[in-house]
Design a protein around this motif. Sequence first.
Motif, mmCIF file in Angstrom:
data_model
loop_
_atom_site.group_PDB
_atom_site.id
_atom_site.type_symbol
_atom_site.label_atom_id
_atom_site.label_comp_id
_atom_site.label_asym_id
_atom_site.label_seq_id
_atom_site.Cartn_x
_atom_site.Cartn_y
_atom_site.Cartn_z
ATOM 1 N N GLU A 9 -13.907 7.760 -5.093
ATOM 2 C CA GLU A 9 -12.887 6.713 -5.142
ATOM 3 C C GLU A 9 -13.393 5.444 -4.463
ATOM 4 O OE1 GLU A 9 -8.183 6.079 -4.104
ATOM 5 O OE2 GLU A 9 -9.270 7.678 -3.107
ATOM 6 N N ALA A 10 -13.263 4.340 -5.150
ATOM 7 C CA ALA A 10 -13.648 3.042 -4.594
ATOM 8 C C ALA A 10 -12.447 2.431 -3.887
ATOM 9 C CB ALA A 10 -14.119 2.117 -5.718
ATOM 10 N N ALA A 11 -12.701 1.462 -3.026
ATOM 11 C CA ALA A 11 -11.609 0.738 -2.389
ATOM 12 C C ALA A 11 -10.774 0.070 -3.476
ATOM 13 C CB ALA A 11 -12.163 -0.305 -1.423
ATOM 14 N N PRO A 12 -9.449 0.053 -3.313
ATOM 15 C CA PRO A 12 -8.615 -0.551 -4.364
ATOM 16 C C PRO A 12 -8.880 -2.048 -4.479
ATOM 17 C CG PRO A 12 -7.303 -0.014 -2.425
ATOM 18 C CD PRO A 12 -8.668 0.550 -2.190
ATOM 19 N N ALA A 13 -8.770 -2.532 -5.703
ATOM 20 C CA ALA A 13 -8.886 -3.973 -5.934
ATOM 21 C C ALA A 13 -7.772 -4.674 -5.170
ATOM 22 C CB ALA A 13 -8.792 -4.261 -7.430
ATOM 23 N N PRO A 14 -7.984 -5.943 -4.807
ATOM 24 C CA PRO A 14 -6.980 -6.638 -3.992
ATOM 25 C C PRO A 14 -5.559 -6.595 -4.558
ATOM 26 C CG PRO A 14 -8.999 -7.914 -4.068
ATOM 27 C CD PRO A 14 -9.181 -6.757 -5.016
ATOM 28 N N LEU A 15 -5.415 -6.852 -5.843
ATOM 29 C CA LEU A 15 -4.076 -6.834 -6.430
ATOM 30 C C LEU A 15 -3.477 -5.433 -6.373
ATOM 31 C CD1 LEU A 15 -1.783 -8.306 -7.835
ATOM 32 C CD2 LEU A 15 -2.947 -7.906 -10.014
ATOM 33 N N ALA A 16 -4.305 -4.416 -6.654
ATOM 34 C CA ALA A 16 -3.819 -3.038 -6.610
ATOM 35 C C ALA A 16 -3.363 -2.666 -5.203
ATOM 36 C CB ALA A 16 -4.910 -2.084 -7.094
ATOM 37 N N LEU A 17 -4.085 -3.113 -4.185
ATOM 38 C CA LEU A 17 -3.710 -2.821 -2.801
ATOM 39 C C LEU A 17 -2.338 -3.409 -2.490
ATOM 40 C CD1 LEU A 17 -4.621 -1.720 0.027
ATOM 41 C CD2 LEU A 17 -5.359 -4.067 0.499
ATOM 42 N N ALA A 18 -2.127 -4.658 -2.860
ATOM 43 C CA ALA A 18 -0.844 -5.314 -2.574
ATOM 44 C C ALA A 18 0.290 -4.639 -3.331
ATOM 45 C CB ALA A 18 -0.936 -6.795 -2.937
ATOM 46 N N VAL A 19 0.067 -4.277 -4.589
ATOM 47 C CA VAL A 19 1.133 -3.641 -5.369
ATOM 48 C C VAL A 19 1.419 -2.236 -4.847
ATOM 49 C CG1 VAL A 19 1.824 -2.866 -7.667
ATOM 50 C CG2 VAL A 19 0.693 -5.070 -7.389
ATOM 51 N N ARG A 20 0.380 -1.518 -4.425
ATOM 52 C CA ARG A 20 0.602 -0.197 -3.813
ATOM 53 C C ARG A 20 1.423 -0.335 -2.543
ATOM 54 N NH1 ARG A 20 -4.934 2.161 -2.704
ATOM 55 N NH2 ARG A 20 -3.719 3.466 -1.313
ATOM 56 N N ALA A 21 1.153 -1.364 -1.749
ATOM 57 C CA ALA A 21 1.926 -1.589 -0.526
ATOM 58 C C ALA A 21 3.381 -1.903 -0.863
ATOM 59 C CB ALA A 21 1.308 -2.716 0.295
ATOM 60 N N ALA A 23 5.042 -0.902 -3.544
ATOM 61 C CA ALA A 23 5.670 0.340 -3.993
ATOM 62 C C ALA A 23 5.994 1.250 -2.804
ATOM 63 C CB ALA A 23 4.754 1.060 -4.984
ATOM 64 N N PHE A 24 5.067 1.362 -1.871
ATOM 65 C CA PHE A 24 5.258 2.187 -0.677
ATOM 66 C C PHE A 24 6.433 1.664 0.150
ATOM 67 C CE2 PHE A 24 4.420 3.476 3.687
ATOM 68 C CZ PHE A 24 3.863 4.738 3.588
ATOM 69 N N ALA A 25 6.452 0.362 0.398
ATOM 70 C CA ALA A 25 7.519 -0.229 1.207
ATOM 71 C C ALA A 25 8.867 -0.104 0.516
ATOM 72 C CB ALA A 25 7.198 -1.696 1.492
ATOM 73 N N THR A 26 8.896 -0.286 -0.797
ATOM 74 C CA THR A 26 10.149 -0.180 -1.535
ATOM 75 C C THR A 26 10.740 1.218 -1.391
ATOM 76 O OG1 THR A 26 9.436 -1.856 -3.118
ATOM 77 C CG2 THR A 26 11.211 -0.396 -3.827
ATOM 78 N N LEU A 27 9.895 2.238 -1.493
ATOM 79 C CA LEU A 27 10.373 3.617 -1.351
ATOM 80 C C LEU A 27 10.848 3.898 0.069
ATOM 81 C CD1 LEU A 27 7.734 5.546 -3.472
ATOM 82 C CD2 LEU A 27 10.158 5.230 -3.996
ATOM 83 N N ARG A 28 10.092 3.445 1.048
ATOM 84 C CA ARG A 28 10.445 3.735 2.441
ATOM 85 C C ARG A 28 11.689 2.996 2.900
ATOM 86 N NH1 ARG A 28 6.974 7.365 5.054
ATOM 87 N NH2 ARG A 28 5.583 8.081 3.414
ATOM 88 N N HIS A 29 11.927 1.821 2.370
ATOM 89 C CA HIS A 29 13.081 1.012 2.791
ATOM 90 C C HIS A 29 14.234 1.072 1.771
ATOM 91 C CE1 HIS A 29 11.131 -1.087 6.216
ATOM 92 N NE2 HIS A 29 10.042 -1.102 5.475
ATOM 93 N N THR A 30 14.218 2.074 0.880
ATOM 94 C CA THR A 30 15.190 2.143 -0.215
ATOM 95 C C THR A 30 16.625 1.938 0.237
ATOM 96 O OG1 THR A 30 13.806 3.550 -1.601
ATOM 97 C CG2 THR A 30 16.170 3.650 -2.003
ATOM 98 N N VAL A 65 -1.480 -9.463 2.970
ATOM 99 C CA VAL A 65 -0.289 -9.362 2.121
ATOM 100 C C VAL A 65 0.257 -7.933 2.169
ATOM 101 C CG1 VAL A 65 0.585 -9.492 -0.250
ATOM 102 C CG2 VAL A 65 -0.937 -11.280 0.627
ATOM 103 N N ALA A 66 -0.633 -6.951 2.090
ATOM 104 C CA ALA A 66 -0.192 -5.552 2.179
ATOM 105 C C ALA A 66 0.472 -5.286 3.522
ATOM 106 C CB ALA A 66 -1.381 -4.614 1.966
ATOM 107 N N ALA A 67 -0.125 -5.793 4.601
ATOM 108 C CA ALA A 67 0.465 -5.604 5.928
ATOM 109 C C ALA A 67 1.831 -6.273 6.026
ATOM 110 C CB ALA A 67 -0.482 -6.145 6.994
ATOM 111 N N ALA A 68 1.981 -7.431 5.384
ATOM 112 C CA ALA A 68 3.280 -8.103 5.387
ATOM 113 C C ALA A 68 4.342 -7.232 4.722
ATOM 114 C CB ALA A 68 3.166 -9.456 4.677
ATOM 115 N N VAL A 92 -5.399 -2.835 7.418
ATOM 116 C CA VAL A 92 -3.962 -2.985 7.197
ATOM 117 C C VAL A 92 -3.188 -2.324 8.335
ATOM 118 C CG1 VAL A 92 -2.024 -2.405 5.667
ATOM 119 C CG2 VAL A 92 -4.196 -3.186 4.682
ATOM 120 N N ALA A 93 -3.606 -1.131 8.724
ATOM 121 C CA ALA A 93 -2.920 -0.420 9.806
ATOM 122 C C ALA A 93 -2.988 -1.218 11.109
ATOM 123 C CB ALA A 93 -3.512 0.966 9.989
#
Length: 196
Positions: A9-21, A23-30, A65-68, A92-93
């Motif tokens: 697995e390669a590091a995610p592309a910048p856009l993919a990283l932000a979109v994954r973040a 999606a993660f935040a949306t689920l956690r803060h539902t 952006v992901a950290a935000a 990010v962490a």
Amino acid sequence: MTHPAGGPEAAPAPLALAVRALAFATLRHTDQRRKGRRAQPYVNHLAEVALLVSEATGGTDAELVAAALLHDVVEDQGVPLAEIAATFGADVAHLVAEVTDDKALAPEERKRLQIVHAPHLSARGKLLKLADKVANLRSLAEDPPLDWEAARAVAYVAWAREVAAGLRGGSPALEAAFDAAAEAALEAIATRSASA
């Protein structure tokens, strides 16, 4: 996990990283809502902070952006920093950790420590913290918490300015946005008080 081509697995592309973040935040803060009359989904705040840091960096810092997008998942949702590091990387962490309050402390102590720690954040941590304050002040102007009286709202603006004093020097545009948001919040508080 393997890369679609079959390799590691390669590091995610910048856009993919932000979109994954996102999606993660949306689920956690539902189920989390802002405290204003409109009870907006909390993810609206996260998206605004992410937009502010994206604009402040010219869209060149996907990790910031992901950290935000993730900046409140530890504090509000109890997500371990280790999970953020494993999912989004150590950078990010680290950014999330920089702007996370220790909820074991009393609220007044947490506020005091934000003022103390602000000048010592990394340059990117300062941008993230300042963007969060801009978004919070805009919310205070447009849709304040229902249970906040004028004195509490004015005190919040004063405190935010103390924190922001230690965050300056990284983005004149973001600093100008903060100053404008603080003034707009005070004007809105005065207007609401006058019409009460």
